[in-house]
Structure formats: C-alpha cells, structure tokens
Design an enzyme around this catalytic site. Structure first.
Site, PDB file in Angstrom:
ATOM      1  N   LYS A 178      -8.915  13.415  -1.651  1.00 17.11           N
ATOM      2  CA  LYS A 178      -9.609  12.316  -0.967  1.00 17.11           C
ATOM      3  C   LYS A 178     -10.130  12.690   0.418  1.00 17.11           C
ATOM      4  CE  LYS A 178      -5.437  10.219   0.876  1.00 17.11           C
ATOM      5  NZ  LYS A 178      -4.234   9.516   0.449  1.00 17.11           N
ATOM      6  N   ARG A 214       3.828   0.362   3.196  1.00 17.17           N
ATOM      7  CA  ARG A 214       2.442   0.334   2.763  1.00 17.17           C
ATOM      8  C   ARG A 214       2.467  -0.323   1.378  1.00 17.17           C
ATOM      9  NH1 ARG A 214      -1.716   5.448   2.547  1.00 17.17           N
ATOM     10  NH2 ARG A 214      -1.270   5.328   0.307  1.00 17.17           N
TER      11      ARG A 214
END
Ligand SMILES: *Cc1c(COP(=O)(O)O)cnc(C)c1O
Length: 643
Positions: A36, A131
């Site tokens: 990514k 998260r």
C-alpha cells in the site's frame, strides 16, 4: 531527471522479502506482502512474489485494480475494512477482506451470492490498539451471525497492533488471539486457515521464538520495503534499508550566515523558529519540498549533510561538512521514512525510477532470428533484409516456411500461415540460444507470437507500439472490427477468455507505450486510460517533437524491465504504404525514433507487421519494402555514416 525522484531497487526488495519470508517460514508462518505504501505498484508486488510471499495485501481498491491489470493473479487481501458502499466491487476483485462490521459482512454475503461466489473474510479482533476490530466480548455473538450467512466464509481471524495505540505484540496478546481462534473453532465447529498476527511489528517477537505456535500468518510491508521492524525502527537482520532512495537536484549552492537577518515572524508554514549562530555555512537548496514528501522523514544518504528546513518546493541543507563535496546540479539522496515514502509515491511530481540489474539478462545477441509468416519473410528476404543485417555484422538464422510458391489464394494463405503458437515456440527456443528475434507478419497476429516468445524468456519487458491505431478495442466490441484492431488489448489480457496469463504477467500495461496514433474509438480511449497505457498521438508528437516523445516513451517502457520489444507497423509512417496513413510520422521522424531505440541498448526483440496491403504486389512495391528494411535496420543499429 530534473525534479525529485524515488529510485526503487527491485532486486533489493526481492532479497528483503526472501529474508523476511525465510524467517517466517521457519516458524510456520505465511507472509502477505503489503504494497500500500507504493500505491500498489505492480513491479514491486511481483518482486515480493518472487521473494516468496503467498499473497499481496493492499488497502485500496484502486491499487488492487492496478495490480490485477498487470496480470497479478495471486491472492489479494483487502486490508482496510470495506465500506458498505463498495461490497459489489470487493467480492469481484479481492479474494479475502479484513472485516469487523456485521452489517458490512452481511452485505458482502448478499453481493457474493448475487455473483455466485463465496467471499472469504478474516475477522479482525481489537486487542487494545484501538484501530479496527471486534471487541473480544462481542466475538461469539458476531461470529454466530456470520456463520449463518450463505456466501461468506470465515477464513481466519486477525489483529492489528502498533498502528494507532502503539501496542506492542507480546506472547500474551498473541496468545489471546490464538485462544480466540480456538474458541471460534470449538463453538462453531470451524477450521480457521489463518490466524493473522499482525504486521512488521510482530517480527521481533517471532525472532525471539516467543510467538505462540498457532499464529500462522503475518502481513508485512515496512520490514520488506524499508528493511526495518516497526517497534524501534531498527534495521531488520538480513535486509537492506536503501531499496528506496529519494533524490533531488541542487538548484542553489551558496555560503550564507546561519542566522536570518532582520526581525523574524512566522515562516511559510506558520511556525516560529529559533536559529543558532554557527557562523557562515555552505547551504544547498534542493528542488523538493513539502508538496512532494514528509521532509521530517528524510535521512541524508551522503555523510556530513544536515537538513535545515523546507518549504513547499525547497529543501535546505547544510553541506559545509559533506564528506564528498557537492556542486550545483548534483543530486543529494535520502532514505525516506514510511511517511516520507508514502507521500513521495503518491505525489505525481515525484518520478518513480525502477531499477533492475539488466546485466543478468542482457548480453550481446548471438545474431538475429528471423521468423513469421512465410510469405512475408520471403518477401523481405528477397528484398535483401538478411544481407543488410549481415552487413551490420549480425549473423542470421531464420525459418523460411514451406508454403506453396505460386497462385496462393486468399483462403489458402490463411491456411498456410504458421500459427501464432508455432512461431512463438520456435522463437522462444532461439531466444534462449541467444538470438534476438525479428518477426515479420501480415498483421498484428504475428506480434502476439513475438510477445509470447519474449514472455518465456524475460522476467519483465516493456513494449513500444508504433501504429496509427492503438489496436485496443475492448472485448465486447471486437466482433465489429478487424482482428488486428484488438491485438494489443488481447495481448494485455483484455479479452473475455483470459488469454495467455504468462504474457500478461511479464508485460505490464504500465510498461506499454503507443506511438503515432491517428484515430481511436471512444471505447478504446476509456480502456487505455483504465489500463494506464501511455499513448502518444500524432498531435502529441507535433507538440513535443519525436525526440522528447521517444525519450519519455523509452523511460516508461523500460522502467523496471529487462528490455523492450518494438512492434512496428508501416501505417504509422506518412503514406508509406497507403494514402490512409497520411498525416503520420515523416521518414526522418521514424528513423530518429528507431535510432534512439538502438542507442538505448534496450531492444530485446522486434516485429514488423501490417503488410497485407503490399504482399500481393510485392514486386511493384519493392521500393516500399526497401524503405521498411531501412527502418528496421535503424533499430538494429544502422547509422547514415556507419559506426
Ligand atoms: C498496513 C498494514 C499492514 C502492514 O504494516 P507494516 O507495518 O507495513 O508491516 C498490515 N496489516 C494491516 C491491516 C495494515 O493496514
């Protein structure tokens, strides 16, 4: 390269991957390589696959489409929790997604059911990093609903640490993950394939031998790309830290005082700064700034250089103590942090320069292998192609087919054409013996043979496509056009039945450059954009000049590859074969283009096709054929004044 650039060493990425994967393998752990930070750059994903990862992890669908367009068929895992609004796209483009929201998982199941597939998920559990993830108290009630869904399968569970909360993976929290896995398996009578223990921050625990045995999967980005674990950001054993190097050019180099003169207020970014008087210093300004990268994340690669500060377009360095003195116009290099790399890779102002060691694959060719459609090969050989190439000091080997000599009728002709397969296989063999192929054909069908042969012999290659047509008709419109109009889209895998996956993998659309297009259908244009294929129209060539176009085209086609294939159709040249190509390249322009290809040293094979119009009267067209031979010779190194 005048502006900032990131140099990407694919071999180092491959080696780093191997180091991480072999450690993980020792503990029974599979690795998904995470791309990514590179915006899903296909060449990087391929380097990771060569290094041994079993899947690619990506956070964005756009990046996943980019990877798929480059022929990456490996398992792709979507790392970012899917949005409700994209479930359809997700089930059709990724194999596994990480999930924590029951309504989304239900929607994924509905979408998968509609497409008649089973979508696999990894259920994320929050172990305290705050998260993504299901809170452990809710695990069983959530899972109970998921197992009832018809088209979703729980492939595993996972967790993500050291991201928001900075929580460090330990034997205890990883042990909990393993316990939850067992709880799920027992309660619902499941077998989980993956227990995915996290990211690069898990490597120290793994190396210490304290990772619980049941953890069998990690998703690793930074340790592979930057060679660092992510708890203390220390170098990871067996990896190098400079696979990515950011650089920019010195645009001012002057001795100046270290303290500003006059009353000071805020700087360009609204900060008050204090300055220490260290006397007169040699200062350099580089043409890179906050618009391109995160300046705080740069570490100078050259010794004795310090970063003083930056504005949007300028980076200021103190180079007084530089070990190797720098001069105006030199480039200074930096190792980027993850954040600096992410910004640089995302910025369109930063050139990405992929490097491979071309010496591995490219040696002087033993000679030239001429093959293709027998009629055409014969036509060129009679016009002196072989002899001219010999004059350039190439030895020649060729396959002259056995088609009948006279009275060849149209239908006979196609019957006696060698199939793409035959030419491809013969050429492949000659390539492996060290010959450089030159394939000749009536239409672009023969280009396919040349490309397939190349795909067998080269890990990665680029393509320069000279034609007045892009030949990129989408699959659903193919039947309305002659076959040659969809030759390139077919080669790059845009066809209903996936066509020759090996070629798709070796030749990325991103390394494909089309030069000299005069007309394109609207649907072609859409597909070209989607595939990120660089197209230079005649208008672009008029505006930029053929030299600039070739310069850009060669860089683009060669980036991260071991060489380029050139496909030449005379339709690209102004009225060379017929009036239809009026407005094409001039003879001078095509010669210059071919000479630049020759000078680049990147040519690894060539085809010349599109002679259906002249094959029937090859005698009266002898001067045309001789011109085409001269164009071919330029690509193989013929100069007006010789050597
Ligand atoms: C980014 C990411 C990773 C990889 O993290 P690195 O620190 O680069 O190894 C793994 N898992 C998820 C869910 C991520 O978002």
């Amino acid at each position: 390269m005048p502006g900032p650039s990131v140099r990407i060493d694919l071999k180092k990425i491959e080696d780093n991957t191997r180091a991480v994967v072999s450690l993980c393998r020792k503990y029974g752990i599979e690795v998904a390589g995470v791309t990514k930070v590179t915006c899903g750059m296909p060449q990087i994903a391929k380097a990771m696959i060569r290094g041994g990862v079993t899947a690619i992890g990506e956070s964005r669908l756009a990046n996943i489409h980019r990877l798929r367009a480059s022929g990456i068929n490996s398992t792709i895992i979507l790392l970012r929790i899917p949005p409700l609004s994209a479930v359809d796209e997700i089930v059709t483009s990724v194999d596994i997604s990480l999930n924590s929201e029951l309504p989304v998982i239900k929607a994924l199941s509905d979408a998968a059911e509609k497409h008649d597939i089973i979508h696999k998920i990894i259920l994320m559990i929050d172990l305290g990093d705050l998260r993504e993830g299901i809170w452990p108290d809710d695990l069983l009630t959530t899972a109970e609903q998921i197992v009832r869904l018809p088209a979703v399968k729980i492939e595993g569970i996972g967790t993500n640490l050291t991201c928001y909360g900075g929580v460090i993976p330990t034997k205890e929290n990883m042990g909990k993950l393993a316990d939850y896995a067992e709880l799920l398996e027992r309660t619902f009578n499941l077998k989980l394939k993956y227990i995915s223990g996290g990211n690069s921050s898990s490597l120290p625990l793994l190396a210490s031998g304290r990772m619980p045995e049941r953890i069998n999967h990690l998703r690793i980005g930074e340790a592979i790309l930057l060679g660092r674990e992510t708890i203390h950001r220390s170098a990871w054993p067996g990896t190098t830290q400079d696979a990515f190097l950011l650089s920019a050019e010195i645009i001012e180099l002057k001795k100046k005082p270290s303290q500003p003169i006059g009353n000071t207020g805020e700087d360009a970014f609204g900060r008050h700064r204090k300055f220490r008087d260290t006397g007169m210093r040699m200062r350099a300004i580089l043409n890179v700034g906050r618009e391109d990268t995160v300046v705080e994340g740069l570490s100078p690669a050259e010794k004795g250089i310090t970063i003083l500060g930056a504005s949007s377009d300028h980076l200021l360095l103190d180079v007084t103590d530089a070990e190797i003195p720098l001069k105006l116009g030199d480039r200074a290099h930096f190792q980027p942090s993850y954040a600096a790399l992410l910004a640089a890779m995302t910025s369109e102002y930063v050139v990405k320069e992929l490097i491979v060691d071309r010496s591995i694959q490219r040696t002087e060719p033993k000679g030239i292998w001429i093959d293709g459609e027998p009629e055409i090969v014969k036509m060129f050989s009679q016009a002196g192609l072989g002899k001219s190439l010999k004059n350039l000091k190439y030895s020649i080997a060729s396959h002259i087919g056995t088609s009948p000599r006279h009275n060849i009728k149209e239908h006979n002709l196609t019957q006696h054409n060698p199939t793409i397969r035959e030419v491809a296989l013969r050429t492949r063999e000659q390539c492996s013996k060290g010959y450089m192929p030159l394939i000749l054909g009536g239409s672009h069908r023969m280009t396919l043979a040349a490309l397939i042969a190349q795909a067998f012999n080269t890990e990665a290659f680029g393509l320069l496509w000279f034609d007045s047509h892009a030949c990129f008709i989408p699959p659903d419109l193919k039947k309305h056009y002659p076959k040659s109009r969809s030759a390139l889209s077919t080669a790059l895998g845009y066809s209903r039945v996936p066509w020759f996956p090996e070629l798709r993998y070796r030749l990325s659309p991103e390394n494909t450059v089309i030069i000299g297009v005069q007309e394109a259908e609207p649907e072609e244009v859409v597909l070209l954009k989607k595939g990120r294929i660089k197209t230079f129209t005649m208008e672009d060539i008029d505006n930029l000049g053929i030299k600039e176009v070739m310069h850009k085209g060669l860089i683009r086609a060669a980036s991260g590859t071991y060489g380029i294939h050139v496909s030449f159709s005379p339709s690209v040249v102004d009225r060379l074969v017929s009036e239809e190509s009026a407005g094409g390249l001039t003879l001078r322009e095509i010669y210059l283009a071919m000479e630049m290809i020759s000078n680049s040293g990147l040519l690894c094979s060539m085809d010349a096709v599109g002679f259906d119009k002249i094959r029937k009267q090859s005698n009266s067209n002898r001067h045309i054929i001789e011109r085409i031979i001269n164009i071919i010779l330029s690509a193989f190194g013929k100069k007006i004044l010789g050597e």
